[in-house]
Write an enzyme that holds these catalytic residues in place. Structure first.
Site, PDB file in Angstrom:
ATOM      1  N   LYS A  51      51.431  43.328  48.256  1.00 45.18           N
ATOM      2  CA  LYS A  51      52.871  43.521  47.984  1.00 45.18           C
ATOM      3  C   LYS A  51      53.611  43.849  49.284  1.00 45.18           C
ATOM      4  CE  LYS A  51      51.746  44.634  43.261  1.00 45.18           C
ATOM      5  NZ  LYS A  51      52.096  45.281  42.012  1.00 45.18           N
TER       6      LYS A  51
ATOM      7  N   HIS B  80      54.647  36.014  40.084  1.00 44.30           N
ATOM      8  CA  HIS B  80      54.274  37.407  39.811  1.00 44.30           C
ATOM      9  C   HIS B  80      55.383  38.073  38.998  1.00 44.30           C
ATOM     10  CE1 HIS B  80      53.488  41.654  40.443  1.00 44.30           C
ATOM     11  NE2 HIS B  80      52.240  41.308  40.673  1.00 44.30           N
TER      12      HIS B  80
ATOM     13  N   GLU C  33      56.825  40.800  39.238  1.00 42.81           N
ATOM     14  CA  GLU C  33      57.893  41.418  40.045  1.00 42.81           C
ATOM     15  C   GLU C  33      58.868  40.359  40.552  1.00 42.81           C
ATOM     16  OE1 GLU C  33      55.238  43.572  42.621  1.00 42.81           O
ATOM     17  OE2 GLU C  33      54.669  44.807  40.912  1.00 42.81           O
TER      18      GLU C  33
ATOM     19  N   ASN D 183      46.560  41.825  46.238  1.00 44.42           N
ATOM     20  CA  ASN D 183      47.998  41.598  46.425  1.00 44.42           C
ATOM     21  C   ASN D 183      48.565  42.841  47.103  1.00 44.42           C
ATOM     22  OD1 ASN D 183      50.735  41.194  46.169  1.00 44.42           O
ATOM     23  ND2 ASN D 183      50.770  41.264  43.932  1.00 44.42           N
TER      24      ASN D 183
ATOM     25  N   GLU E  97      48.416  39.177  33.703  1.00 42.48           N
ATOM     26  CA  GLU E  97      48.782  40.537  34.109  1.00 42.48           C
ATOM     27  C   GLU E  97      49.790  41.108  33.111  1.00 42.48           C
ATOM     28  OE1 GLU E  97      48.158  41.220  38.586  1.00 42.48           O
ATOM     29  OE2 GLU E  97      50.092  40.253  38.377  1.00 42.48           O
TER      30      GLU E  97
ATOM     31  N   SER F 119      46.394  47.505  37.213  1.00 37.66           N
ATOM     32  CA  SER F 119      45.667  48.764  37.396  1.00 37.66           C
ATOM     33  C   SER F 119      44.140  48.590  37.440  1.00 37.66           C
ATOM     34  CB  SER F 119      46.069  49.788  36.327  1.00 37.66           C
ATOM     35  OG  SER F 119      47.449  50.084  36.438  1.00 37.66           O
TER      36      SER F 119
ATOM     37  N   GLY G 296      50.646  48.652  38.043  1.00 43.63           N
ATOM     38  CA  GLY G 296      51.078  49.821  38.808  1.00 43.63           C
ATOM     39  C   GLY G 296      51.291  51.069  37.959  1.00 43.63           C
TER      40      GLY G 296
HETATM   41  P1  PGA Z   1      48.246  46.999  40.335  1.00 43.49           P
HETATM   42  O1  PGA Z   1      49.051  45.622  40.617  1.00 43.49           O
HETATM   43  O2  PGA Z   1      46.781  46.702  40.545  1.00 43.49           O
HETATM   44  O3  PGA Z   1      48.775  47.963  41.341  1.00 43.49           O
HETATM   45  O4  PGA Z   1      48.539  47.378  38.925  1.00 43.49           O
HETATM   46  C1  PGA Z   1      48.544  44.389  40.200  1.00 43.49           C
HETATM   47  C2  PGA Z   1      49.502  43.281  40.533  1.00 43.49           C
HETATM   48  O5  PGA Z   1      50.723  43.500  40.455  1.00 43.49           O
HETATM   49  O6  PGA Z   1      49.096  42.169  40.910  1.00 43.49           O
END
Ligand code: PGA
Length: 253
Positions: free
Chosen positions: A11, A95, A97, A9, A167, A213, A173
Protein backbone atom coordinates in the site's frame (compact mmCIF):
# COMPACT_ATOMS: atom_id res chain seq x y z
CA UNK A 1 -2.09 -28.57 -8.72
CA UNK A 2 -1.87 -24.79 -8.46
CA UNK A 3 1.27 -23.35 -6.86
CA UNK A 4 0.32 -21.08 -3.98
CA UNK A 5 0.96 -17.37 -4.50
CA UNK A 6 1.65 -15.13 -1.52
CA UNK A 7 1.55 -11.47 -2.55
CA UNK A 8 2.46 -8.60 -0.25
CA UNK A 9 0.54 -5.37 -0.85
CA UNK A 10 2.63 -2.66 0.76
CA UNK A 11 0.00 0.00 0.00
CA UNK A 12 1.25 3.57 0.65
CA UNK A 13 4.06 2.52 2.97
CA UNK A 14 7.87 2.72 2.84
CA UNK A 15 10.14 5.33 1.35
CA UNK A 16 12.53 4.16 -1.32
CA UNK A 17 15.28 3.45 1.18
CA UNK A 18 12.96 1.62 3.59
CA UNK A 19 11.57 -0.42 0.71
CA UNK A 20 15.08 -1.39 -0.38
CA UNK A 21 15.87 -2.55 3.15
CA UNK A 22 12.71 -4.59 3.55
CA UNK A 23 13.18 -6.21 0.14
CA UNK A 24 16.84 -7.01 0.91
CA UNK A 25 15.82 -8.56 4.23
CA UNK A 26 13.19 -10.68 2.47
CA UNK A 27 15.69 -11.80 -0.15
CA UNK A 28 17.91 -13.16 2.62
CA UNK A 29 15.05 -14.89 4.43
CA UNK A 30 13.47 -16.42 1.32
CA UNK A 31 16.55 -17.49 -0.59
CA UNK A 32 15.87 -21.21 -0.23
CA UNK A 33 12.09 -21.11 -0.51
CA UNK A 34 10.65 -23.42 -3.13
CA UNK A 35 7.15 -24.55 -4.03
CA UNK A 36 5.45 -21.19 -3.46
CA UNK A 37 5.49 -17.95 -5.43
CA UNK A 38 6.35 -14.88 -3.35
CA UNK A 39 5.36 -11.53 -4.86
CA UNK A 40 5.95 -8.09 -3.36
CA UNK A 41 4.06 -4.99 -4.48
CA UNK A 42 5.73 -1.79 -3.24
CA UNK A 43 4.65 1.74 -4.19
CA UNK A 44 5.60 2.86 -7.71
CA UNK A 45 8.48 5.04 -6.48
CA UNK A 46 10.24 2.04 -4.95
CA UNK A 47 9.87 -0.42 -7.82
CA UNK A 48 13.34 0.21 -9.35
CA UNK A 49 15.22 -0.09 -6.06
CA UNK A 50 13.21 -3.13 -4.96
CA UNK A 51 13.99 -4.71 -8.33
CA UNK A 52 17.70 -4.26 -7.56
CA UNK A 53 17.28 -5.58 -4.03
CA UNK A 54 15.64 -8.85 -5.12
CA UNK A 55 17.84 -9.60 -8.12
CA UNK A 56 18.84 -13.29 -8.28
CA UNK A 57 16.17 -14.28 -5.79
CA UNK A 58 12.90 -16.17 -6.29
CA UNK A 59 10.88 -13.12 -5.19
CA UNK A 60 8.72 -11.60 -7.93
CA UNK A 61 7.73 -7.97 -8.31
CA UNK A 62 4.25 -6.51 -8.68
CA UNK A 63 2.59 -3.08 -8.77
CA UNK A 64 -0.52 -1.93 -6.95
CA UNK A 65 -2.33 -0.32 -9.87
CA UNK A 66 -1.85 0.96 -13.41
CA UNK A 67 -3.61 2.83 -16.19
CA UNK A 68 -4.85 0.80 -19.15
CA UNK A 69 -3.39 3.05 -21.86
CA UNK A 70 0.14 2.60 -23.15
CA UNK A 71 0.91 6.33 -22.94
CA UNK A 72 -0.81 9.69 -23.17
CA UNK A 73 -2.09 12.74 -21.35
CA UNK A 74 -3.07 11.04 -18.07
CA UNK A 75 -1.43 13.15 -15.37
CA UNK A 76 -0.34 11.14 -12.40
CA UNK A 77 -0.86 7.74 -14.00
CA UNK A 78 1.54 4.87 -14.72
CA UNK A 79 1.34 2.69 -17.84
CA UNK A 80 1.90 -1.06 -18.34
CA UNK A 81 5.17 -0.59 -20.33
CA UNK A 82 6.50 1.56 -17.47
CA UNK A 83 5.78 -1.28 -15.05
CA UNK A 84 7.48 -3.78 -17.34
CA UNK A 85 10.69 -1.74 -17.38
CA UNK A 86 10.81 -1.86 -13.59
CA UNK A 87 10.64 -5.66 -13.68
CA UNK A 88 7.01 -6.08 -12.65
CA UNK A 89 5.38 -9.39 -13.44
CA UNK A 90 2.13 -8.83 -11.54
CA UNK A 91 -0.25 -5.93 -11.00
CA UNK A 92 -3.00 -5.68 -8.39
CA UNK A 93 -6.20 -4.37 -10.00
CA UNK A 94 -9.53 -3.30 -8.53
CA UNK A 95 -8.41 -3.36 -4.91
CA UNK A 96 -11.31 -2.36 -2.67
CA UNK A 97 -9.46 0.80 -1.62
CA UNK A 98 -9.22 1.83 -5.29
CA UNK A 99 -12.90 1.04 -5.73
CA UNK A 100 -14.14 2.87 -2.65
CA UNK A 101 -11.68 5.79 -2.30
CA UNK A 102 -10.88 6.42 -5.97
CA UNK A 103 -14.20 5.41 -7.50
CA UNK A 104 -12.90 2.63 -9.72
CA UNK A 105 -15.71 0.84 -11.47
CA UNK A 106 -15.94 -2.68 -12.88
CA UNK A 107 -15.58 -1.09 -16.34
CA UNK A 108 -12.24 0.44 -15.35
CA UNK A 109 -11.10 -2.81 -13.82
CA UNK A 110 -12.04 -4.65 -17.03
CA UNK A 111 -10.05 -2.19 -19.19
CA UNK A 112 -7.05 -2.62 -16.90
CA UNK A 113 -7.29 -6.42 -16.88
CA UNK A 114 -7.35 -6.53 -20.69
CA UNK A 115 -4.43 -4.13 -20.90
CA UNK A 116 -2.36 -6.05 -18.32
CA UNK A 117 -2.85 -9.27 -20.30
CA UNK A 118 -1.95 -7.54 -23.55
CA UNK A 119 1.34 -6.44 -22.01
CA UNK A 120 2.01 -9.82 -20.37
CA UNK A 121 1.48 -8.73 -16.80
CA UNK A 122 -0.45 -11.10 -14.54
CA UNK A 123 -3.40 -9.18 -13.07
CA UNK A 124 -4.36 -9.91 -9.47
CA UNK A 125 -8.04 -8.99 -9.64
CA UNK A 126 -9.59 -8.09 -6.29
CA UNK A 127 -13.23 -8.73 -5.47
CA UNK A 128 -15.16 -8.79 -2.21
CA UNK A 129 -18.29 -7.67 -0.41
CA UNK A 130 -18.76 -5.02 2.26
CA UNK A 131 -20.13 -5.87 5.70
CA UNK A 132 -23.69 -4.65 5.04
CA UNK A 133 -23.75 -6.64 1.82
CA UNK A 134 -22.71 -9.81 3.64
CA UNK A 135 -25.29 -9.19 6.32
CA UNK A 136 -27.96 -8.73 3.63
CA UNK A 137 -26.93 -12.11 2.15
CA UNK A 138 -25.63 -10.45 -0.99
CA UNK A 139 -22.06 -11.77 -0.94
CA UNK A 140 -22.48 -14.05 -3.94
CA UNK A 141 -24.37 -11.46 -5.97
CA UNK A 142 -21.69 -8.80 -5.37
CA UNK A 143 -18.79 -11.13 -6.04
CA UNK A 144 -20.45 -12.51 -9.18
CA UNK A 145 -21.00 -9.00 -10.58
CA UNK A 146 -17.41 -8.02 -9.86
CA UNK A 147 -16.01 -11.19 -11.45
CA UNK A 148 -18.26 -10.90 -14.51
CA UNK A 149 -17.37 -7.20 -14.80
CA UNK A 150 -13.62 -7.77 -14.59
CA UNK A 151 -13.65 -10.69 -17.06
CA UNK A 152 -16.01 -9.15 -19.61
CA UNK A 153 -15.04 -10.04 -23.20
CA UNK A 154 -12.14 -12.29 -22.14
CA UNK A 155 -11.63 -15.74 -23.63
CA UNK A 156 -10.44 -18.78 -21.70
CA UNK A 157 -6.86 -18.37 -22.92
CA UNK A 158 -6.75 -14.89 -21.45
CA UNK A 159 -8.68 -15.71 -18.30
CA UNK A 160 -6.28 -18.49 -17.35
CA UNK A 161 -3.47 -15.93 -17.04
CA UNK A 162 -5.25 -14.06 -14.27
CA UNK A 163 -5.19 -14.36 -10.50
CA UNK A 164 -8.23 -13.52 -8.37
CA UNK A 165 -8.05 -12.22 -4.80
CA UNK A 166 -11.19 -12.61 -2.73
CA UNK A 167 -10.96 -9.90 -0.10
CA UNK A 168 -14.06 -9.32 2.02
CA UNK A 169 -13.90 -5.57 2.66
CA UNK A 170 -14.87 -6.03 6.32
CA UNK A 171 -11.74 -8.11 6.85
CA UNK A 172 -9.23 -5.70 5.29
CA UNK A 173 -7.03 -3.99 7.85
CA UNK A 174 -9.56 -4.71 10.61
CA UNK A 175 -7.95 -7.71 12.28
CA UNK A 176 -11.18 -9.56 11.59
CA UNK A 177 -10.50 -12.48 9.24
CA UNK A 178 -13.08 -14.56 7.42
CA UNK A 179 -13.08 -18.06 8.85
CA UNK A 180 -11.40 -20.61 6.59
CA UNK A 181 -14.86 -22.11 5.90
CA UNK A 182 -16.43 -18.73 5.07
CA UNK A 183 -13.59 -17.90 2.69
CA UNK A 184 -13.52 -21.36 1.08
CA UNK A 185 -17.27 -21.16 0.38
CA UNK A 186 -16.85 -17.93 -1.61
CA UNK A 187 -13.76 -19.29 -3.37
CA UNK A 188 -15.75 -22.35 -4.44
CA UNK A 189 -18.53 -20.10 -5.69
CA UNK A 190 -15.97 -18.13 -7.77
CA UNK A 191 -14.42 -21.35 -9.09
CA UNK A 192 -17.84 -22.59 -10.22
CA UNK A 193 -18.55 -19.29 -11.91
CA UNK A 194 -15.22 -19.51 -13.78
CA UNK A 195 -16.04 -23.08 -14.71
CA UNK A 196 -19.36 -22.14 -16.24
CA UNK A 197 -17.83 -19.17 -18.10
CA UNK A 198 -14.52 -20.59 -19.27
CA UNK A 199 -14.61 -24.38 -18.84
CA UNK A 200 -12.86 -26.76 -16.48
CA UNK A 201 -9.32 -26.54 -17.83
CA UNK A 202 -9.20 -22.77 -17.49
CA UNK A 203 -11.05 -22.59 -14.16
CA UNK A 204 -8.65 -25.05 -12.57
CA UNK A 205 -5.62 -23.02 -13.56
CA UNK A 206 -6.68 -19.77 -11.91
CA UNK A 207 -5.27 -19.11 -8.45
CA UNK A 208 -7.85 -17.67 -6.08
CA UNK A 209 -6.11 -15.91 -3.20
CA UNK A 210 -7.70 -14.87 0.08
CA UNK A 211 -7.02 -11.42 1.51
CA UNK A 212 -8.08 -9.62 4.68
CA UNK A 213 -6.07 -9.60 7.91
CA UNK A 214 -3.91 -12.59 6.96
CA UNK A 215 -1.20 -13.06 9.61
CA UNK A 216 1.27 -15.79 10.58
CA UNK A 217 -1.24 -16.89 13.25
CA UNK A 218 -4.05 -17.63 10.78
CA UNK A 219 -2.38 -18.21 7.41
CA UNK A 220 -1.89 -21.96 7.64
CA UNK A 221 -5.51 -22.82 8.35
CA UNK A 222 -6.67 -20.53 5.53
CA UNK A 223 -4.11 -21.84 3.03
CA UNK A 224 -4.94 -25.45 3.90
CA UNK A 225 -8.47 -25.02 2.53
CA UNK A 226 -8.90 -26.75 -0.84
CA UNK A 227 -10.03 -23.69 -2.79
CA UNK A 228 -7.59 -21.18 -1.25
CA UNK A 229 -4.54 -20.93 -3.49
CA UNK A 230 -2.60 -18.22 -1.73
CA UNK A 231 -2.98 -14.91 0.05
CA UNK A 232 -2.89 -11.19 -0.61
CA UNK A 233 -1.33 -9.74 2.52
CA UNK A 234 -1.40 -6.08 3.54
CA UNK A 235 -0.25 -5.12 7.03
CA UNK A 236 1.66 -8.32 7.79
CA UNK A 237 3.69 -7.98 4.57
CA UNK A 238 5.38 -4.86 5.93
CA UNK A 239 7.26 -6.92 8.50
CA UNK A 240 9.88 -9.26 7.02
CA UNK A 241 9.54 -11.88 9.74
CA UNK A 242 5.73 -12.04 9.48
CA UNK A 243 5.79 -12.22 5.71
CA UNK A 244 8.44 -14.94 5.79
CA UNK A 245 6.29 -16.98 8.19
CA UNK A 246 3.20 -16.61 5.99
CA UNK A 247 5.15 -17.70 2.92
CA UNK A 248 6.61 -20.69 4.73
CA UNK A 249 3.14 -21.68 5.95
CA UNK A 250 2.10 -21.96 2.30
CA UNK A 251 4.63 -24.67 1.53
CA UNK A 252 2.78 -27.99 1.18
CA UNK A 253 -0.61 -26.31 1.64
P1 PGA B 1 -4.65 -6.48 5.32
O1 PGA B 1 -4.84 -5.94 3.80
O2 PGA B 1 -3.86 -7.76 5.23
O3 PGA B 1 -3.90 -5.40 6.02
O4 PGA B 1 -6.02 -6.72 5.86
C1 PGA B 1 -5.09 -6.82 2.75
C2 PGA B 1 -5.29 -6.07 1.46
O5 PGA B 1 -5.86 -4.97 1.49
O6 PGA B 1 -4.85 -6.51 0.39
Amino acid sequence: MRTQIIAGNWKMHKTEEEAFQLASDLKQRLKDVKGVKAVICPPFTSLPSVKRAIENSPILLGAQNMHWEEKGAYTGEISPPMLLTTGCKYVILGHSERRSLFFETDEFVNLKVKSALKFNLFPIICVGEKLDQREANKTEEIVENQVRGAFKDLGAQEAERTVIAYEPVWAIGTGRTATPQQANKVHLFIRELLLSEFGKECAEKINILYGGSVKPENSKELLDMPEIDGALVGGASLDAESFEKIIKSAINS
